[in-house]
Design a protein around this motif. Structure first.
Motif, PDB file in Angstrom:
ATOM      1  N   VAL A  63     -26.215  12.542 -12.905  1.00 60.96           N
ATOM      2  CA  VAL A  63     -27.332  11.760 -13.453  1.00 60.96           C
ATOM      3  C   VAL A  63     -27.778  12.341 -14.790  1.00 60.96           C
ATOM      4  O   VAL A  63     -28.056  11.604 -15.754  1.00 60.96           O
ATOM      5  N   SER A  64     -27.823  13.663 -14.865  1.00 54.64           N
ATOM      6  CA  SER A  64     -28.227  14.304 -16.118  1.00 54.64           C
ATOM      7  C   SER A  64     -27.254  13.960 -17.241  1.00 54.64           C
ATOM      8  O   SER A  64     -27.666  13.655 -18.372  1.00 54.64           O
ATOM      9  N   TYR A  65     -25.953  13.997 -16.929  1.00 51.83           N
ATOM     10  CA  TYR A  65     -24.961  13.663 -17.961  1.00 51.83           C
ATOM     11  C   TYR A  65     -25.049  12.187 -18.350  1.00 51.83           C
ATOM     12  O   TYR A  65     -24.900  11.832 -19.524  1.00 51.83           O
ATOM     13  N   MET A  66     -25.299  11.301 -17.371  1.00 50.82           N
ATOM     14  CA  MET A  66     -25.396   9.873 -17.683  1.00 50.82           C
ATOM     15  C   MET A  66     -26.607   9.595 -18.573  1.00 50.82           C
ATOM     16  O   MET A  66     -26.554   8.729 -19.459  1.00 50.82           O
ATOM     17  N   ARG A  67     -27.699  10.309 -18.372  1.00 50.81           N
ATOM     18  CA  ARG A  67     -28.854  10.152 -19.257  1.00 50.81           C
ATOM     19  C   ARG A  67     -28.515  10.596 -20.671  1.00 50.81           C
ATOM     20  O   ARG A  67     -28.903   9.948 -21.649  1.00 50.81           O
ATOM     21  N   PHE A  68     -27.786  11.711 -20.752  1.00 52.72           N
ATOM     22  CA  PHE A  68     -27.361  12.175 -22.075  1.00 52.72           C
ATOM     23  C   PHE A  68     -26.456  11.140 -22.744  1.00 52.72           C
ATOM     24  O   PHE A  68     -26.618  10.814 -23.929  1.00 52.72           O
ATOM     25  N   ALA A  69     -25.515  10.562 -21.957  1.00 54.92           N
ATOM     26  CA  ALA A  69     -24.609   9.555 -22.510  1.00 54.92           C
ATOM     27  C   ALA A  69     -25.368   8.291 -22.902  1.00 54.92           C
ATOM     28  O   ALA A  69     -25.065   7.658 -23.922  1.00 54.92           O
ATOM     29  N   ARG A  70     -26.377   7.896 -22.078  1.00 53.51           N
ATOM     30  CA  ARG A  70     -27.179   6.711 -22.412  1.00 53.51           C
ATOM     31  C   ARG A  70     -27.931   6.926 -23.720  1.00 53.51           C
ATOM     32  O   ARG A  70     -28.008   6.024 -24.565  1.00 53.51           O
ATOM     33  N   PHE A  71     -28.469   8.141 -23.882  1.00 49.75           N
ATOM     34  CA  PHE A  71     -29.196   8.442 -25.119  1.00 49.75           C
ATOM     35  C   PHE A  71     -28.261   8.352 -26.327  1.00 49.75           C
ATOM     36  O   PHE A  71     -28.605   7.755 -27.354  1.00 49.75           O
ATOM     37  N   LYS A  72     -27.051   8.936 -26.207  1.00 49.53           N
ATOM     38  CA  LYS A  72     -26.096   8.886 -27.316  1.00 49.53           C
ATOM     39  C   LYS A  72     -25.662   7.454 -27.593  1.00 49.53           C
ATOM     40  O   LYS A  72     -25.491   7.059 -28.753  1.00 49.53           O
ATOM     41  N   ARG A  73     -25.507   6.648 -26.527  1.00 48.01           N
ATOM     42  CA  ARG A  73     -25.115   5.253 -26.701  1.00 48.01           C
ATOM     43  C   ARG A  73     -26.214   4.479 -27.418  1.00 48.01           C
ATOM     44  O   ARG A  73     -25.938   3.646 -28.299  1.00 48.01           O
ATOM     45  N   GLY A  74     -27.463   4.747 -27.044  1.00 51.85           N
ATOM     46  CA  GLY A  74     -28.576   4.074 -27.712  1.00 51.85           C
ATOM     47  C   GLY A  74     -28.653   4.436 -29.184  1.00 51.85           C
ATOM     48  O   GLY A  74     -28.912   3.574 -30.043  1.00 51.85           O
ATOM     49  N   MET A  75     -28.404   5.716 -29.502  1.00 53.57           N
ATOM     50  CA  MET A  75     -28.416   6.139 -30.904  1.00 53.57           C
ATOM     51  C   MET A  75     -27.311   5.442 -31.693  1.00 53.57           C
ATOM     52  O   MET A  75     -27.508   5.027 -32.839  1.00 53.57           O
ATOM     53  N   CYS A  76     -26.151   5.280 -31.055  1.00 48.33           N
ATOM     54  CA  CYS A  76     -25.039   4.609 -31.734  1.00 48.33           C
ATOM     55  C   CYS A  76     -25.374   3.142 -31.999  1.00 48.33           C
ATOM     56  O   CYS A  76     -25.107   2.613 -33.083  1.00 48.33           O
ATOM     57  N   LEU A  77     -25.975   2.487 -31.011  1.00 48.92           N
ATOM     58  CA  LEU A  77     -26.338   1.080 -31.192  1.00 48.92           C
ATOM     59  C   LEU A  77     -27.397   0.918 -32.276  1.00 48.92           C
ATOM     60  O   LEU A  77     -27.370  -0.040 -33.064  1.00 48.92           O
ATOM     61  N   LYS A  78     -28.339   1.855 -32.325  1.00 53.04           N
ATOM     62  CA  LYS A  78     -29.349   1.799 -33.381  1.00 53.04           C
ATOM     63  C   LYS A  78     -28.704   1.962 -34.753  1.00 53.04           C
ATOM     64  O   LYS A  78     -29.113   1.311 -35.725  1.00 53.04           O
ATOM     65  N   THR A  79     -27.686   2.814 -34.824  1.00 48.50           N
ATOM     66  CA  THR A  79     -26.990   3.000 -36.102  1.00 48.50           C
ATOM     67  C   THR A  79     -26.285   1.720 -36.523  1.00 48.50           C
ATOM     68  O   THR A  79     -26.318   1.323 -37.697  1.00 48.50           O
ATOM     69  N   VAL A  80     -25.640   1.044 -35.553  1.00 50.25           N
ATOM     70  CA  VAL A  80     -24.965  -0.220 -35.866  1.00 50.25           C
ATOM     71  C   VAL A  80     -25.983  -1.271 -36.300  1.00 50.25           C
ATOM     72  O   VAL A  80     -25.767  -2.023 -37.269  1.00 50.25           O
ATOM     73  N   ASP A  81     -27.116  -1.325 -35.586  1.00 50.18           N
ATOM     74  CA  ASP A  81     -28.164  -2.286 -35.960  1.00 50.18           C
ATOM     75  C   ASP A  81     -28.674  -2.012 -37.371  1.00 50.18           C
ATOM     76  O   ASP A  81     -28.940  -2.945 -38.153  1.00 50.18           O
ATOM     77  N   SER A  82     -28.810  -0.731 -37.704  1.00 46.97           N
ATOM     78  CA  SER A  82     -29.311  -0.394 -39.047  1.00 46.97           C
ATOM     79  C   SER A  82     -28.319  -0.801 -40.121  1.00 46.97           C
ATOM     80  O   SER A  82     -28.712  -1.137 -41.247  1.00 46.97           O
ATOM     81  N   CYS A  83     -27.006  -0.777 -39.776  1.00 41.45           N
ATOM     82  CA  CYS A  83     -25.998  -1.222 -40.748  1.00 41.45           C
ATOM     83  C   CYS A  83     -26.199  -2.703 -41.084  1.00 41.45           C
ATOM     84  O   CYS A  83     -26.144  -3.113 -42.259  1.00 41.45           O
ATOM     85  N   PHE A  84     -26.430  -3.502 -40.060  1.00 38.82           N
ATOM     86  CA  PHE A  84     -26.675  -4.930 -40.304  1.00 38.82           C
ATOM     87  C   PHE A  84     -27.989  -5.149 -41.048  1.00 38.82           C
ATOM     88  O   PHE A  84     -28.081  -6.002 -41.939  1.00 38.82           O
ATOM     89  N   GLN A  85     -29.010  -4.365 -40.678  1.00 43.30           N
ATOM     90  CA  GLN A  85     -30.307  -4.524 -41.340  1.00 43.30           C
ATOM     91  C   GLN A  85     -30.220  -4.126 -42.810  1.00 43.30           C
ATOM     92  O   GLN A  85     -30.814  -4.779 -43.679  1.00 43.30           O
ATOM     93  N   ASP A  86     -29.450  -3.068 -43.094  1.00 50.32           N
ATOM     94  CA  ASP A  86     -29.271  -2.661 -44.492  1.00 50.32           C
ATOM     95  C   ASP A  86     -28.577  -3.755 -45.287  1.00 50.32           C
ATOM     96  O   ASP A  86     -28.907  -3.995 -46.463  1.00 50.32           O
ATOM     97  N   LEU A  87     -27.605  -4.418 -44.644  1.00 54.84           N
ATOM     98  CA  LEU A  87     -26.920  -5.508 -45.334  1.00 54.84           C
ATOM     99  C   LEU A  87     -27.891  -6.649 -45.640  1.00 54.84           C
ATOM    100  O   LEU A  87     -27.880  -7.214 -46.741  1.00 54.84           O
ATOM    101  N   LYS A  88     -28.733  -6.963 -44.671  1.00 53.32           N
ATOM    102  CA  LYS A  88     -29.704  -8.040 -44.887  1.00 53.32           C
ATOM    103  C   LYS A  88     -30.666  -7.684 -46.013  1.00 53.32           C
ATOM    104  O   LYS A  88     -30.978  -8.523 -46.867  1.00 53.32           O
TER     105      LYS A  88
END
Length: 292
Positions: free
Chosen positions: A15-40
Motif C-alpha cells: 500500500v505504501s508503494y502504491m501511494r508513492f506510485a499514485r503520487f508520481k503518476r499524478g505529478m506526471c499527469l500534471k506535467t502533461v496537463d501543463s504542456c497543453f496549458q502552455d500551448l494554449k
C-alpha cells in the motif's frame, strides 16, 4: 492472508508503494496537463490558424509530451529496480535467493486484482480522518523463518570450517610436494653432473678406442698388402714349378721309353719273351685237352 495473498505487514508495504506510485503518476499527469496549458497560453492567441501552423503546434506538443512521458517511464523503471534491490539485499543477508516471474507482470487477471485493491484501498483511505501510523521497515523474515535460516547459517559455517580444514590439509600436502620436488630437482642436477662426467670419460674412452681401431686397421692393411704380395709371388712360383714338373715328367716319360726300348733289345729280354710264349702255348694246349 490479505487480498493480495501476502501477510498484513507486507500488504502495508505494498500500500505504501502504491501511494508513492499514485503520487508520481499524478505529478506526471500534471506535467502533461501543463504542456497543453502552455500551448494554449503561448500559441492559441489568434482566432484562425493555417494548416501548417496547426501541424507545427501539434508537432511541438507531441515532442514535449513524448519527452515528459518517456522521462517518467524511465524513472519508474529505475524506481522499480531500486525497490527490487532493497528486497534482494535484505534476502542476501540471510543467504536467500529470490526469484521473479516476469510473465505474471502481464497477467490481466492479476492486474485487475491489483487495480481493484488500489481502488478499495484509496476509497477506504479517503474515509479515514486520521493519518496512518508510521509503517515499520520491511523485516527480513518471521521468527520461524529466522530459526530455519539460523540453522542454515550454522550448517554453512560448519561446512566452511570443514573446507578450511581441508584447505589446510591440501596446503600441507602442497608444501610436502614442493619439498619433494626440490629434492628431486637437486637429485636430477646431481645426476646430470654425474652423467656429464661419465660422458666426458666415455668420450675419452671412445677416442682411445678409435685410435686403437685405426692402428689395427693400418696394421691389418699392411699385413694384407704383404700377404697379397706374398700370394702373388707364391702363385708365380707355383706356375714355374708346374712348368718344371711338366718338363721333368716329359723327360721321365722319354727316358722310360728309351729304357724300355733298350731293354727289349737285350738277350735276356728276348729269352724271357720266348719262354713266356712257350708257356702260353702249353697253357692253351692243356685247356683244349681239358675241354675234350
Amino acid at each position: 492472508q490479505a487480498e493480495l495473498g501476502v501477510n498484513e505487514h507486507h500488504q502495508k508495504e505494498v500500500v505504501s508503494y502504491m501511494r508513492f506510485a499514485r503520487f508520481k503518476r499524478g505529478m506526471c499527469l500534471k506535467t502533461v496537463d501543463s504542456c497543453f496549458q502552455d500551448l494554449k497560453d503561448s500559441r492559441l492567441v489568434e482566432e484562425t490558424f493555417t494548416v501548417d501552423e496547426v501541424i507545427d503546434m501539434l508537432d511541438g506538443l507531441q515532442s514535449v509530451v513524448h519527452s515528459e512521458v518517456e522521462s517518467e517511464l524511465i524513472n519508474t523503471t529505475y524506481t522499480n529496480v531500486l525497490l527490487l534491490r532493497q528486497l534482494f539485499s535484505q534476502a542476501e543477508k540471510w543467504y536467500l535467493k529470490l526469484q521473479t516471474d516476469v510473465s505474471d507482470l502481464e497477467n490481466r487477471e492479476l492486474l485487475d486484482q491489483v487495480a481493484e485493491f488500489e481502488k478499495s484501498e484509496y476509497t477506504s483511505s479517503n474515509k479515514k480522518s486520521t493519518a496512518d501510523p508510521i509503517k515499520p521497515k520491511l523485516a527480513p523474515l518471521n521468527e520461524g523463518g529466522s530459526e530455519l535460516l539460523n540453522k542454515t547459517v550454522a550448517h554453512l559455517q560448519e561446512e566452511n570450517e570443514k573446507l578450511k580444514t581441508r584447505l589446510r590439509t591440501i596446503e600441507t600436502q602442497a608444501t610436502a610436494a614442493l619439498d619433494e620436488k626440490s629434492k628431486l630437482e637437486k637429485s636430477l642436477r646431481d645426476l646430470q653432473m654425474i652423467q656429464g662426467d661419465q660422458k666426458n670419460n666415455a668420450n675419452q674412452d671412445i677416442t682411445e678406442l678409435e685410435n686403437k681401431v685405426a692402428a689395427l686397421k693400418s696394421q691389418f692393411e699392411k699385413t694384407l698388402n704383404d700377404t697379397t704380395a706374398n700370394q702373388k709371388f707364391l702363385e708365380e712360383d707355383l706356375v714355374t714349378t708346374k712348368h718344371d714338373l711338366l718338363k721333368v715328367q716329359d723327360q721321365l716319360s722319354t727316358a722310360e721309353k728309351e729304357l724300355e726300348k733298350k731293354f727289349q733289345q737285350t738277350a735276356a729280354y728276348r729269352n724271357m719273351k720266348e719262354i713266356l710264349t712257350k708257356k702260353n702255348e702249353q697253357i692253351k694246349d692243356l685247356r683244349r685237352r681239358l675241354s675234350k
